[in-house]
Design a protein around this motif. Sequence first.
Motif, short mmCIF file in Angstrom:
data_model
loop_
_atom_site.label_atom_id
_atom_site.label_comp_id
_atom_site.label_asym_id
_atom_site.label_seq_id
_atom_site.Cartn_x
_atom_site.Cartn_y
_atom_site.Cartn_z
N ALA A 1 0.83 -1.21 0.00
CA ALA A 1 0.00 0.00 0.00
C ALA A 1 0.86 1.26 0.00
O ALA A 1 0.53 2.25 -0.66
N SER A 2 1.97 1.23 0.73
CA SER A 2 2.85 2.39 0.76
C SER A 2 3.59 2.57 -0.55
O SER A 2 3.82 3.70 -1.01
N LEU A 3 3.98 1.46 -1.17
CA LEU A 3 4.63 1.54 -2.48
C LEU A 3 3.66 2.10 -3.52
O LEU A 3 4.04 2.94 -4.35
N ARG A 4 2.40 1.68 -3.46
CA ARG A 4 1.38 2.20 -4.38
C ARG A 4 1.17 3.69 -4.15
O ARG A 4 1.03 4.48 -5.10
N ALA A 5 1.16 4.10 -2.88
CA ALA A 5 0.96 5.52 -2.56
C ALA A 5 2.10 6.38 -3.08
O ALA A 5 1.91 7.59 -3.33
N ARG A 6 3.28 5.79 -3.27
CA ARG A 6 4.43 6.54 -3.78
C ARG A 6 4.54 6.44 -5.30
O ARG A 6 5.57 6.80 -5.88
N GLY A 7 3.50 5.93 -5.93
CA GLY A 7 3.43 5.99 -7.38
C GLY A 7 3.77 4.72 -8.13
O GLY A 7 3.76 4.72 -9.36
N HIS A 8 4.03 3.62 -7.46
CA HIS A 8 4.36 2.37 -8.14
C HIS A 8 3.07 1.62 -8.45
O HIS A 8 2.24 1.38 -7.57
N SER A 9 2.90 1.24 -9.69
CA SER A 9 1.65 0.59 -10.11
C SER A 9 1.60 -0.85 -9.62
O SER A 9 2.62 -1.48 -9.34
N ARG A 10 0.38 -1.34 -9.54
CA ARG A 10 0.20 -2.74 -9.15
C ARG A 10 0.91 -3.66 -10.13
O ARG A 10 1.51 -4.66 -9.74
N ARG A 11 0.83 -3.32 -11.43
CA ARG A 11 1.46 -4.16 -12.46
C ARG A 11 2.98 -4.21 -12.27
O ARG A 11 3.58 -5.28 -12.37
N THR A 12 3.59 -3.06 -11.97
CA THR A 12 5.05 -3.04 -11.75
C THR A 12 5.43 -3.93 -10.57
O THR A 12 6.41 -4.68 -10.64
N ILE A 13 4.64 -3.86 -9.53
CA ILE A 13 4.93 -4.67 -8.34
C ILE A 13 4.76 -6.15 -8.66
O ILE A 13 5.59 -6.98 -8.29
N GLU A 14 3.66 -6.48 -9.37
CA GLU A 14 3.42 -7.89 -9.72
C GLU A 14 4.51 -8.42 -10.65
O GLU A 14 4.93 -9.58 -10.53
N ASN A 15 4.97 -7.58 -11.58
CA ASN A 15 6.04 -8.02 -12.48
C ASN A 15 7.32 -8.30 -11.69
O ASN A 15 8.07 -9.24 -12.00
N ALA A 16 7.59 -7.48 -10.70
CA ALA A 16 8.79 -7.69 -9.88
C ALA A 16 8.70 -9.00 -9.11
O ALA A 16 9.70 -9.72 -8.96
N VAL A 17 7.50 -9.34 -8.65
CA VAL A 17 7.32 -10.61 -7.94
C VAL A 17 7.43 -11.77 -8.92
O VAL A 17 8.08 -12.79 -8.63
N SER A 18 6.80 -11.62 -10.10
CA SER A 18 6.83 -12.70 -11.10
C SER A 18 8.25 -12.99 -11.57
O SER A 18 8.61 -14.15 -11.83
N SER A 19 9.07 -11.94 -11.67
CA SER A 19 10.45 -12.13 -12.13
C SER A 19 11.39 -12.51 -10.99
O SER A 19 12.59 -12.65 -11.20
N ARG A 20 10.84 -12.64 -9.80
CA ARG A 20 11.60 -13.01 -8.59
C ARG A 20 12.59 -11.94 -8.14
O ARG A 20 13.51 -12.22 -7.38
N ALA A 21 12.39 -10.71 -8.64
CA ALA A 21 13.18 -9.60 -8.11
C ALA A 21 12.70 -9.27 -6.70
O ALA A 21 13.45 -8.72 -5.90
N LEU A 22 11.43 -9.60 -6.43
CA LEU A 22 10.85 -9.46 -5.10
C LEU A 22 10.12 -10.74 -4.73
O LEU A 22 9.69 -11.49 -5.62
N THR A 23 9.99 -10.99 -3.45
CA THR A 23 9.18 -12.10 -2.96
C THR A 23 7.98 -11.53 -2.22
O THR A 23 7.92 -10.34 -1.92
N ARG A 24 7.01 -12.39 -1.92
CA ARG A 24 5.81 -11.94 -1.23
C ARG A 24 5.67 -12.74 0.07
O ARG A 24 5.12 -13.84 0.08
#
Length: 276
Positions: free
Chosen positions: A18-41
């Motif tokens: 929620a804080s990342l979204r509030a700072r302008g990062h789209s849901r798609r960008t976050i999901e892509n980062a998780v899908s590419s394993r640059a981030l975990t959930r």
Amino acid sequence: MDHLLGEVRAAGGVARVASLRARGHSRRTIENAVSSRALTRPRNGWVAMPGADPLLVAAARAGVVLTCHTQARRLGLWVLEERPVHVAAPPHRHVGEVKRDTHVHWARPLVPRHPDALVDPIENVLVIAAACLPREEALTIWEAALRLELVERWSFERMPLPSSARDVLAECSSHSDSGLETLIPVRLRFLRLPIRQQVWLAGHPVDFLIGDRLVLQIDGGHHVGAQRRSDIAHDARLTLMGFHVIRIDYVQVVTRWPEVHDVIVRAIAQGLHRAA
């Protein structure tokens, strides 16, 4: 995506979506980062960088904050012994899975916790430690926090502290340079003798002066080489001036205290603390 990863890294490696979204990062960008394993959930609503602090990841997964001696150790405060992880959560809140030996504090926080927080504010850490840990261990953590100026004493005194915290705060000294020096007055209180810290004698401060003439010096890891020779010379000058010096080290205080206790009480019994 690099900007997103930089934000997560700046947050300590674990961040709330929620804080990342509030700072302008789209849901798609976050999901892509998780899908590419640059981030975990770790949990819905949270993301983490691979290799992030396991304690922070576990806190995010469970919906708790690190507190008490666990957070004190992470802050570099002097913790007397290793214990299971301690976390905190508001009363009546459901938390996720935690390790079997994890201790959960359900206390209402003194300082409100931000939804992004995975670690307790220092005031909450100290208040919980005062209620949870043995008095001398809590005192070492409190004095270290005050010594490092992680909290201001005057500010703390204005807060509605529970009695356990207020008692520890009243006992805190500004003279201790280390956790070892915090322990000594607590452990020798039963003597009912004046115990003064950082008294200047023969041109140098001594760690403790018990009564009028008994000096107690605590050696740290730096008391070697030139420092050790200087200490020996100072001990000799004190002896010529009529003082009696007992010199001990970290291991003796932490793991062999009964031996130290016996030496001190026998010195007192011989009157070595009294002026001639």
